[in-house]
Design a protein around this motif. Structure first.
Motif, PDB file in Angstrom:
ATOM      1  N   UNK A   1      45.902  54.090  42.196  1.00 43.89           N
ATOM      2  CA  UNK A   1      46.581  52.796  42.297  1.00 43.89           C
ATOM      3  C   UNK A   1      46.514  52.258  43.724  1.00 43.89           C
ATOM      4  N   UNK A   2      46.746  53.111  44.709  1.00 46.66           N
ATOM      5  CA  UNK A   2      46.685  52.669  46.112  1.00 46.66           C
ATOM      6  C   UNK A   2      45.292  52.173  46.465  1.00 46.66           C
ATOM      7  N   UNK A   3      44.258  52.879  46.000  1.00 41.51           N
ATOM      8  CA  UNK A   3      42.874  52.466  46.284  1.00 41.51           C
ATOM      9  C   UNK A   3      42.587  51.121  45.618  1.00 41.51           C
ATOM     10  N   UNK A   4      42.990  50.966  44.358  1.00 42.23           N
ATOM     11  CA  UNK A   4      42.740  49.701  43.656  1.00 42.23           C
ATOM     12  C   UNK A   4      43.483  48.537  44.309  1.00 42.23           C
ATOM     13  N   UNK A   5      44.724  48.779  44.726  1.00 38.60           N
ATOM     14  CA  UNK A   5      45.482  47.717  45.399  1.00 38.60           C
ATOM     15  C   UNK A   5      44.807  47.348  46.715  1.00 38.60           C
ATOM     16  N   UNK A   6      44.313  48.343  47.452  1.00 40.20           N
ATOM     17  CA  UNK A   6      43.625  48.065  48.719  1.00 40.20           C
ATOM     18  C   UNK A   6      42.349  47.263  48.474  1.00 40.20           C
ATOM     19  N   UNK A   7      41.620  47.606  47.416  1.00 43.79           N
ATOM     20  CA  UNK A   7      40.407  46.850  47.082  1.00 43.79           C
ATOM     21  C   UNK A   7      40.748  45.409  46.711  1.00 43.79           C
ATOM     22  N   UNK A   8      41.789  45.226  45.943  1.00 44.19           N
ATOM     23  CA  UNK A   8      42.198  43.874  45.548  1.00 44.19           C
ATOM     24  C   UNK A   8      42.578  43.055  46.777  1.00 44.19           C
ATOM     25  N   UNK A   9      43.378  43.650  47.656  1.00 45.35           N
ATOM     26  CA  UNK A   9      43.798  42.920  48.864  1.00 45.35           C
ATOM     27  C   UNK A   9      42.607  42.589  49.755  1.00 45.35           C
ATOM     28  N   UNK A  10      41.638  43.489  49.824  1.00 43.18           N
ATOM     29  CA  UNK A  10      40.436  43.235  50.630  1.00 43.18           C
ATOM     30  C   UNK A  10      39.645  42.048  50.088  1.00 43.18           C
ATOM     31  N   UNK A  11      39.810  41.761  48.808  1.00 41.46           N
ATOM     32  CA  UNK A  11      39.129  40.629  48.191  1.00 41.46           C
ATOM     33  C   UNK A  11      40.016  39.390  48.142  1.00 41.46           C
ATOM     34  N   UNK A  12      41.162  39.457  48.783  1.00 36.63           N
ATOM     35  CA  UNK A  12      42.049  38.297  48.829  1.00 36.63           C
ATOM     36  C   UNK A  12      42.938  38.150  47.616  1.00 36.63           C
ATOM     37  N   UNK A  13      43.091  39.202  46.832  1.00 39.13           N
ATOM     38  CA  UNK A  13      43.936  39.157  45.630  1.00 39.13           C
ATOM     39  C   UNK A  13      45.226  39.894  45.929  1.00 39.13           C
ATOM     40  N   UNK A  14      46.342  39.267  45.593  1.00 38.12           N
ATOM     41  CA  UNK A  14      47.631  39.925  45.772  1.00 38.12           C
ATOM     42  C   UNK A  14      47.988  40.587  44.446  1.00 38.12           C
ATOM     43  N   UNK A  15      47.842  41.920  44.340  1.00 37.11           N
ATOM     44  CA  UNK A  15      48.108  42.588  43.066  1.00 37.11           C
ATOM     45  C   UNK A  15      49.560  42.474  42.630  1.00 37.11           C
TER      46      UNK A  15
END
Length: 88
Positions: A70-84
């Motif tokens: 979950x932490x990795x996916x949230x970090x990937x989302x934020x890196x793409x400008x998405x607020x999970x």
């Protein structure tokens, strides 16, 4: 004869312009392919990170492994400008 030379010169200019456009298009496509390769390298690195987050069986509990994913996916989302957190 002068008309034939003019027509020949016009065709030659058209061919040169077409070759230039084709060369430019090929250069643009080559640049895009380079960007795609970079994105693939990043994606494969992310997959490796996910695999590392899961870890070896018995090393961590399933809850700990899922939290890591979950932490990795949230970090990937934020890196793409998405607020999970804002997703529903």
């Amino acid at each position: 004869m002068a008309g034939e030379t003019k027509t020949h010169d016009e065709r030659l200019r058209d061919l040169e312009a077409s070759a230039f456009r084709t060369g430019r298009t090929l250069a643009e496509h080559s640049e895009q392919l380079g960007e795609i390769r970079e994105q693939q390298t990043t994606a494969f690195g992310n997959i490796d990170s996910l695999a590392n987050a899961i870890g070896a069986p018995g090393g961590r509990t399933i809850t700990e492994r899922l939290d890591g994913i979950e932490r990795v996916l949230f970090a990937l989302a934020r890196a793409q400008g998405i607020d999970p957190d804002a997703l529903t």
